[in-house]
Motif scaffolding. Sequence first.
Motif, short mmCIF file in Angstrom:
data_model
loop_
_atom_site.label_atom_id
_atom_site.label_comp_id
_atom_site.label_asym_id
_atom_site.label_seq_id
_atom_site.Cartn_x
_atom_site.Cartn_y
_atom_site.Cartn_z
N ILE A 125 1.33 -1.47 -0.31
CA ILE A 125 0.02 -0.17 -0.14
C ILE A 125 0.47 1.67 0.18
CG2 ILE A 125 -1.80 1.61 1.30
CD1 ILE A 125 -2.86 -1.34 -0.43
N LYS A 126 2.01 1.36 0.94
CA LYS A 126 2.85 2.42 0.86
C LYS A 126 3.60 2.24 -1.10
CE LYS A 126 6.60 4.52 3.82
NZ LYS A 126 7.06 4.16 4.61
N LYS A 127 4.21 1.58 -1.08
CA LYS A 127 4.45 1.17 -2.62
C LYS A 127 3.56 2.83 -3.57
CE LYS A 127 8.51 -0.99 -1.81
NZ LYS A 127 9.00 -2.86 -2.63
N SER A 128 2.13 1.76 -3.26
CA SER A 128 1.48 2.20 -4.57
C SER A 128 1.31 3.53 -4.04
CB SER A 128 0.56 1.49 -4.17
OG SER A 128 -0.24 0.02 -4.21
N ILE A 129 0.92 4.01 -2.98
CA ILE A 129 0.56 6.06 -3.10
C ILE A 129 1.78 6.62 -3.13
CG2 ILE A 129 0.87 7.11 -0.64
CD1 ILE A 129 -0.74 5.21 0.50
N LEU A 130 3.59 5.86 -2.99
CA LEU A 130 4.23 6.78 -3.31
C LEU A 130 4.24 6.83 -4.73
CD1 LEU A 130 6.61 5.16 -1.08
CD2 LEU A 130 6.10 7.33 -1.16
N SER A 131 3.75 6.05 -5.48
CA SER A 131 3.55 5.82 -6.51
C SER A 131 2.88 6.87 -7.52
CB SER A 131 3.61 4.80 -7.81
OG SER A 131 2.24 4.19 -7.53
N VAL A 132 2.07 7.85 -7.02
CA VAL A 132 0.83 8.09 -7.30
C VAL A 132 1.25 9.93 -6.94
CG1 VAL A 132 -1.15 6.59 -7.97
CG2 VAL A 132 -0.19 8.08 -5.44
N TYR A 133 2.19 10.08 -5.80
CA TYR A 133 2.70 11.15 -4.83
C TYR A 133 3.93 11.58 -5.90
CZ TYR A 133 -0.52 12.04 -1.26
OH TYR A 133 -1.53 12.79 -0.48
N ALA A 134 4.41 12.80 -6.02
CA ALA A 134 5.79 13.54 -6.73
C ALA A 134 6.79 13.73 -5.85
CB ALA A 134 5.17 14.42 -7.87
N ASP A 135 5.85 13.97 -4.20
CA ASP A 135 6.83 14.64 -3.33
C ASP A 135 6.38 13.31 -2.48
OD1 ASP A 135 7.50 15.37 -0.54
OD2 ASP A 135 7.29 17.59 -1.11
N ASP A 136 7.63 12.63 -2.08
CA ASP A 136 7.15 11.69 -1.11
C ASP A 136 7.29 11.99 0.32
OD1 ASP A 136 8.19 9.73 -3.50
OD2 ASP A 136 10.27 9.05 -2.56
N THR A 137 7.59 12.62 0.69
CA THR A 137 7.64 13.50 2.26
C THR A 137 6.16 13.12 2.23
OG1 THR A 137 7.47 15.87 1.87
CG2 THR A 137 10.21 14.56 1.73
N LYS A 138 5.59 13.68 1.84
CA LYS A 138 3.33 14.06 1.76
C LYS A 138 3.27 12.99 2.25
CE LYS A 138 3.64 18.37 -0.24
NZ LYS A 138 2.76 18.79 -1.73
N VAL A 139 3.76 11.88 2.08
CA VAL A 139 3.44 10.04 2.18
C VAL A 139 3.90 9.59 3.87
CG1 VAL A 139 2.69 8.03 1.57
CG2 VAL A 139 3.20 10.17 0.20
N ASP A 140 2.70 10.55 4.60
CA ASP A 140 3.63 10.06 5.95
C ASP A 140 2.74 8.50 6.32
OD1 ASP A 140 1.28 10.81 6.76
OD2 ASP A 140 1.27 12.65 7.54
N GLU A 141 2.75 8.63 8.01
CA GLU A 141 2.34 6.94 8.24
C GLU A 141 0.66 6.90 8.22
OE1 GLU A 141 4.67 4.05 8.48
OE2 GLU A 141 5.33 5.59 7.18
N ALA A 142 0.35 7.93 8.40
CA ALA A 142 -1.28 7.97 9.04
C ALA A 142 -2.26 8.24 7.44
CB ALA A 142 -1.71 9.59 9.70
N LEU A 143 -1.44 8.47 7.09
CA LEU A 143 -1.61 8.16 4.83
C LEU A 143 -1.99 6.99 4.85
CD1 LEU A 143 -3.04 10.15 2.49
CD2 LEU A 143 -0.84 9.39 1.94
#
Length: 342
Positions: free
Chosen positions: A223-241
Amino acid sequence: MAQRLVKIIIYLVLAMMILIAALIALYWAPDRSVAELKQWQLPNSKFIAIQGMQAHVLQSDKCDVYRSRSSIDQAVSAGKSLPEAIVLLHGTSASLHTWQGWIKELSDEYCVVSMDLPGFGLTGPYTDESTKYSSANYAKFVIQVLNSLNLKKAPQLTLAGNSLGGKIAWRTAILYPEYVQKLILIDAAGYPATPKHIPLGFKLAKYPALTPVLIRILPREVIKKSILSVYADDTKVDEALVDHYYDLTLRQGNRKALNRRLRDTDNESNPAQIKQLDLPTLIIWGAQDDLIPVENAALFHKDIANSQLKIFDDLGHVPHEEDPVATVKIAKDFLKQPLKVS
């Protein structure tokens, strides 16, 4: 020699079985009921009976006037103007929560509605397993929600959608033009695309043979890798998301429905239909979108005569979620533009 080969095969099979057992033990994640995911129901969201499902729908306070036909009539009789409505549609494997930034910014002026589409969020899969996860069936679902909320009475209704939600938005405008006065398409599906990166979860879900395993295990890292792939800024993908996306993926039936959704492509919604659109349309795109390339934004802009295009250089496939403040500002300016009277 033959006996040795048989032994090797047996050892390989045993090793594979041990590996599968280890994966199941390590990543065991059975379906969860809606009751177990209650924390994801928001204070202003509720469940509405649609096609045998309990559709999870959110409404802002400005929608209160539409709660019944009588309340609408009373407001009109008192000379009060009904609020304009904007309906927000999420993409594959997302939920109405993806729009929280936009909802916060729009709720003071508009009746804002968002919903978990069938197969996602707390709504879950179609109860009739023969129903295809096609854009036409999704459009029908959206219209039934709008009718349930009396939103056809709104003086202006805008449909906004991201990715799959964008396709559902423009398909709804074509199939039910009497409902929709404006469109906002955000990294929308509609034209052929060659993704640079496909979310890992999407890749795995495309294989029916893996479904019996995938509906019982779910590595959080997928799930985390899937979210990272649709974000440009990885720093915005936190654990709560990640927790949010992970939990709602576990909603009973959602993983099986995702497999169906990715296989139920609909050829009837070919790009030629996009040229039929004749209503004010705002096209928003993240230039760093690796799933639906930014070149497709130009195609929408070219084929929809009455359209405007805004590209955000530093955003990815979900610009409304990655930077809600910057993207909703463009949307608010568009919403305030008057409709041209023909």
